[in-house]
Design an enzyme around this catalytic site. Structure first.
Site, PDB file in Angstrom:
ATOM      1  N   GLU A  70       5.421  -3.538  12.062  1.00  0.00           N
ATOM      2  CA  GLU A  70       4.027  -2.577  11.981  1.00  0.00           C
ATOM      3  C   GLU A  70       2.856  -3.103  11.540  1.00  0.00           C
ATOM      4  O   GLU A  70       3.146  -3.695  10.226  1.00  0.00           O
ATOM      5  CB  GLU A  70       4.910  -1.304  11.300  1.00  0.00           C
ATOM      6  N   GLU A  85       9.165   3.471  13.157  1.00  0.00           N
ATOM      7  CA  GLU A  85      10.035   3.722  11.940  1.00  0.00           C
ATOM      8  C   GLU A  85      10.042   5.178  11.997  1.00  0.00           C
ATOM      9  O   GLU A  85       9.359   5.858  12.842  1.00  0.00           O
ATOM     10  CB  GLU A  85       9.322   3.110  10.857  1.00  0.00           C
ATOM     11  N   ASN A 104       1.009  -1.259  -0.086  1.00  0.00           N
ATOM     12  CA  ASN A 104      -0.031  -0.023   0.117  1.00  0.00           C
ATOM     13  C   ASN A 104       0.905   1.303   0.021  1.00  0.00           C
ATOM     14  O   ASN A 104       0.241   2.239  -0.552  1.00  0.00           O
ATOM     15  CB  ASN A 104      -1.148  -0.085   1.191  1.00  0.00           C
ATOM     16  N   CYS A 128      -2.819   1.813   6.552  1.00  0.00           N
ATOM     17  CA  CYS A 128      -3.024   1.072   7.858  1.00  0.00           C
ATOM     18  C   CYS A 128      -3.555   2.325   8.760  1.00  0.00           C
ATOM     19  O   CYS A 128      -3.965   1.953   9.902  1.00  0.00           O
ATOM     20  CB  CYS A 128      -1.434   0.982   8.312  1.00  0.00           C
TER      21      CYS A 128
HETATM   22  P1  NAD Z   1       0.394  -9.070   4.178  1.00  0.00           P
HETATM   23  O1  NAD Z   1       0.576  -9.221   5.633  1.00  0.00           O
HETATM   24  O2  NAD Z   1      -0.712  -9.948   3.452  1.00  0.00           O
HETATM   25  O3  NAD Z   1       1.630  -9.251   3.387  1.00  0.00           O
HETATM   26  C1  NAD Z   1       2.747  -8.177   3.746  1.00  0.00           C
HETATM   27  C2  NAD Z   1       4.132  -8.853   3.270  1.00  0.00           C
HETATM   28  O4  NAD Z   1       4.344 -10.018   3.937  1.00  0.00           O
HETATM   29  C3  NAD Z   1       4.136  -9.083   1.784  1.00  0.00           C
HETATM   30  O5  NAD Z   1       5.573  -8.741   1.080  1.00  0.00           O
HETATM   31  C4  NAD Z   1       3.869 -10.551   1.865  1.00  0.00           C
HETATM   32  O6  NAD Z   1       4.472 -11.261   0.647  1.00  0.00           O
HETATM   33  C5  NAD Z   1       4.592 -10.964   2.959  1.00  0.00           C
HETATM   34  N1  NAD Z   1       4.176 -12.186   3.803  1.00  0.00           N
HETATM   35  C6  NAD Z   1       3.234 -12.704   3.646  1.00  0.00           C
HETATM   36  N2  NAD Z   1       2.850 -13.990   4.294  1.00  0.00           N
HETATM   37  C7  NAD Z   1       4.032 -14.183   4.759  1.00  0.00           C
HETATM   38  C8  NAD Z   1       4.905 -14.912   5.531  1.00  0.00           C
HETATM   39  N3  NAD Z   1       3.843 -16.081   6.015  1.00  0.00           N
HETATM   40  N4  NAD Z   1       6.043 -15.027   5.744  1.00  0.00           N
HETATM   41  C9  NAD Z   1       6.771 -13.966   5.409  1.00  0.00           C
HETATM   42  N5  NAD Z   1       6.319 -12.928   4.739  1.00  0.00           N
HETATM   43  C10 NAD Z   1       4.907 -13.083   4.373  1.00  0.00           C
HETATM   44  O7  NAD Z   1      -0.108  -7.493   4.194  1.00  0.00           O
HETATM   45  P2  NAD Z   1      -0.405  -6.589   2.762  1.00  0.00           P
HETATM   46  O8  NAD Z   1      -1.774  -6.894   2.239  1.00  0.00           O
HETATM   47  O9  NAD Z   1       0.874  -6.447   1.913  1.00  0.00           O
HETATM   48  O10 NAD Z   1      -0.552  -5.190   3.494  1.00  0.00           O
HETATM   49  C11 NAD Z   1      -1.873  -4.726   4.323  1.00  0.00           C
HETATM   50  C12 NAD Z   1      -1.448  -4.679   5.491  1.00  0.00           C
HETATM   51  O11 NAD Z   1      -0.315  -3.906   6.178  1.00  0.00           O
HETATM   52  C13 NAD Z   1      -2.783  -4.222   6.440  1.00  0.00           C
HETATM   53  O12 NAD Z   1      -2.871  -4.641   7.532  1.00  0.00           O
HETATM   54  C14 NAD Z   1      -1.863  -2.868   6.989  1.00  0.00           C
HETATM   55  O13 NAD Z   1      -2.582  -2.304   8.022  1.00  0.00           O
HETATM   56  C15 NAD Z   1      -0.755  -3.253   7.105  1.00  0.00           C
HETATM   57  N6  NAD Z   1       0.034  -2.015   6.943  1.00  0.00           N
HETATM   58  C16 NAD Z   1       0.669  -1.595   8.268  1.00  0.00           C
HETATM   59  C17 NAD Z   1       1.468  -0.388   8.414  1.00  0.00           C
HETATM   60  C18 NAD Z   1       2.001   0.095   9.730  1.00  0.00           C
HETATM   61  O14 NAD Z   1       3.072   0.789   9.448  1.00  0.00           O
HETATM   62  N7  NAD Z   1       1.429  -0.409  10.739  1.00  0.00           N
HETATM   63  C19 NAD Z   1       1.723   0.322   7.141  1.00  0.00           C
HETATM   64  C20 NAD Z   1       1.229  -0.314   5.906  1.00  0.00           C
HETATM   65  C21 NAD Z   1       0.379  -1.427   5.907  1.00  0.00           C
END
Ligand code: NAD
Length: 514
Positions: free
Chosen positions: A250, A464, A152, A284
């Site tokens: 995060e 961060e 995102n 997020c």
């Molecule tokens: P996601 O958890 O599906 O994936 C994030 C990353 O993790 C991707 O690169 C994915 O390939 C990898 N991943 C997935 N499963 C994994 C595993 N089992 N082992 C290792 N890596 C793995 O999240 P998304 O759909 O890409 O992003 C949306 C989420 O991110 C939302 O929940 C959002 O709130 C959160 N987010 C948080 C912040 C913050 O700073 N708190 C910022 C942006 C997004």
């Protein structure tokens, strides 16, 4: 267009070792492919980690101002390429062009900010309790850092993690989201142009359960920096715990905007619209709950709905559009499912609630901006992250009720309060359980010179950005140097206790102290 040779390992672009690939699609038109990318597995990750380990001794000895110069050049290149990156972002993940430019700008800001730290203090000197002893503490790099990012903020988030890691002297293996590998490749191409030495940053594209998990498991990786969903973050954190690997998480949010009866209603409405629907609610920090004081609820809701009704949905390249597509079909279905869950729980859909399929929307993943009214705190739509253009209106009695309701979720990223009363604002700042608190501003809008992160299930205490950006990827090393000429052992706490009794203060310790 990328053709599958999208891993960058030890200074070479290469395909996955087994030749597997995956496509990246445009969410505004899923028939349009952005490129074909390496679908990496454990073997590719092993090679990338090995390259990072080999590059580490030399990179960690490069003077910090010289490492900072790489980031300065990267900042300039990001500026020069801002428009191209922003347009690619619109195509690859759908956010509207203006916001995509903001995403790149955040990385530019981070590059310059971190570059400035190249000549800032990275430790401190303190007096010793013993004579002729010099005591100092300094930050040192950890080693190989594994970076796993979501889609995102596909340029900003990698920059928050990678720039501090490189500045501190770490080497990196970067596994971007499978939804935005094209942007990750462009990011790495620019770092190469900025002068990145071979092996200092390595890129492995692919899926989380394959390349991502392999990175978490890789022995040579000393720290994982992860941004993504809470469910995946928990898995990663527990695997890191078992390996005694450092991990920064995060994670998700269930953010809220509190609109009190003494607020500037128009400002509150604008903030709520931006908070809830910017990036199609896929931030997020998205405001997926709007908590409105009962006395002003009818007025607020009417004004809010008028604003939402004016939002234009469409391709992010159209300058008149404010709400782009959502990331993919799976997410589109998930969002719609949540709206059905909300209805079944007793919420009322007062705007939207539909998948958009007609005309220009037919090939894309579009959801109508949606407002659910009569939402109560225990409903799933008030508790779970939806990550789409959907927000819930909840009535609250007063400030105390607003604060309790705002805090009543598992998450704690961003909470905001609209009020004209400074006393209420300070009470809210004090009592809201969140890493980010806004007053008379929406839940989104972080600046890179402040720490970013959340409490409760939004994270594990790491932050961060800000000047704490380097905490996650550095260790503290304390150094003691004896430069006395007497050649005798002086033991800390034992031979010269400073405050144990009056004698030692007045020259006890057998004449060792002046
Ligand atoms: P996601 O958890 O599906 O994936 C994030 C990353 O993790 C991707 O690169 C994915 O390939 C990898 N991943 C997935 N499963 C994994 C595993 N089992 N082992 C290792 N890596 C793995 O999240 P998304 O759909 O890409 O992003 C949306 C989420 O991110 C939302 O929940 C959002 O709130 C959160 N987010 C948080 C912040 C913050 O700073 N708190 C910022 C942006 C997004």
């Amino acid at each position: 267009m990328y053709d599958g040779r999208t891993n960058y390992i030890g200074g070479q672009w290469c395909a996955a070792s087994n030749g597997a690939t995956f496509p990246s699609l445009n969410p505004a038109d899923t028939e349009q492919m952005i490129g074909i990318f390496a679908r990496s597995g454990a073997e590719d990750v092993r090679r990338a980690v090995e390259a990072a380990e080999q590059a580490y001794p030399q990179w960690s000895r490069v003077p910090k101002p010289a490492r900072a110069a790489l980031l300065l050049r990267m900042g300039r290149l990001l500026e020069q390429n801002k428009e191209g990156l922003a347009r690619l972002m619109v195509l690859e993940m759908g956010k509207v062009l203006e916001e995509a430019r903001g995403d790149v700008q955040e990385a530019i800001d981070m590059a310059y900010y971190m570059a400035g730290f190249g000549r800032m203090p990275d430790g401190y000197v303190v007096p010793s309790e013993r004579p002729d002893i010099y005591c100092a503490a300094r930050r040192v790099p950890v080693g190989v850092v594994g970076v796993i990012t979501p889609w995102n903020f596909p340029i900003a988030i990698p920059s928050w993690k990678i720039f501090p890691a490189l500045l501190a002297g770490n080497t990196v293996v970067f596994k971007p989201s499978e939804e935005t590998p094209g942007l990750a490749c462009r990011f790495v191409e620019l770092l190469i142009e900025a002068g990145l030495p071979d092996g200092v940053l390595n890129l492995v594209t692919g899926y989380g359960s394959e390349a991502g998990m392999a990175l978490v498991e890789a022995k040579g990786v000393r720290v994982i920096s992860f941004t993504g969903s809470t469910a995946v973050g928990k898995q990663i954190a527990s695997r890191c715990g078992e390996q005694m690997k450092r991990v920064s998480c995060e994670l998700g949010g269930k953010n809220a905007i509190l609109v009190l009866e003494d607020a500037d209603l128009e400002l509150g409405c604008k903030g709520a619209v931006w908070g809830a629907f910017a990036t199609s609610g896929q931030r997020c920090t998205a405001a997926s709950r709007i908590l409105v004081q009962r006395s002003i609820k009818p007025r607020f809701l009417q004004a809010f709905l008028e604003h939402v009704a004016r939002l234009r949905v469409g391709s992010g390249l159209d300058p008149n559009v404010e709400v782009g597509p959502v990331i993919n079909r799976h997410q589109l279905e998930r969002i719609h499912e949540y709206v059905q869950i909300g209805k079944a729980e007793g919420a009322e859909v007062v705007m939207g609630g539909t998948v958009l399929t007609e005309g220009a929307y037919a090939k894309g993943c579009y959801y109508a901006p949606t407002v659910l009214d009569r939402v109560t705190p225990k409903m799933r739509i008030a508790q779970e992250e939806i990550f789409g253009p959907v927000t819930a209106i909840m009535e609250v009695d007063d400030l105390a009720d607003a604060l309790t309701t705002a805090n009543a979720t598992a998450y704690g990223l961003s909470l905001s309060v609209y009020t004209g009363d400074v006393r209420k604002a300070f009470r809210a700042i004090e009592q809201l359980e969140a890493g980010l608190v806004y007053v008379n501003l929406p839940t989104s809008g972080a600046e890179i010179q402040l720490p970013f992160g959340g409490v409760k299930q939004t994270g594990n205490g790491s932050r961060e950005a800000g000047w704490v950006a380097m905490d996650y990827c550095t260790e503290w090393k304390s150094v003691y140097i004896n430069y006395s000429e007497a050649g005798e052992l002086v033991r800390a706490q034992i031979d010269t206790p400073v405050l144990s009794d009056g004698d030692s203060l007045s020259g006890g310790g057998e004449g060792r102290r002046p």
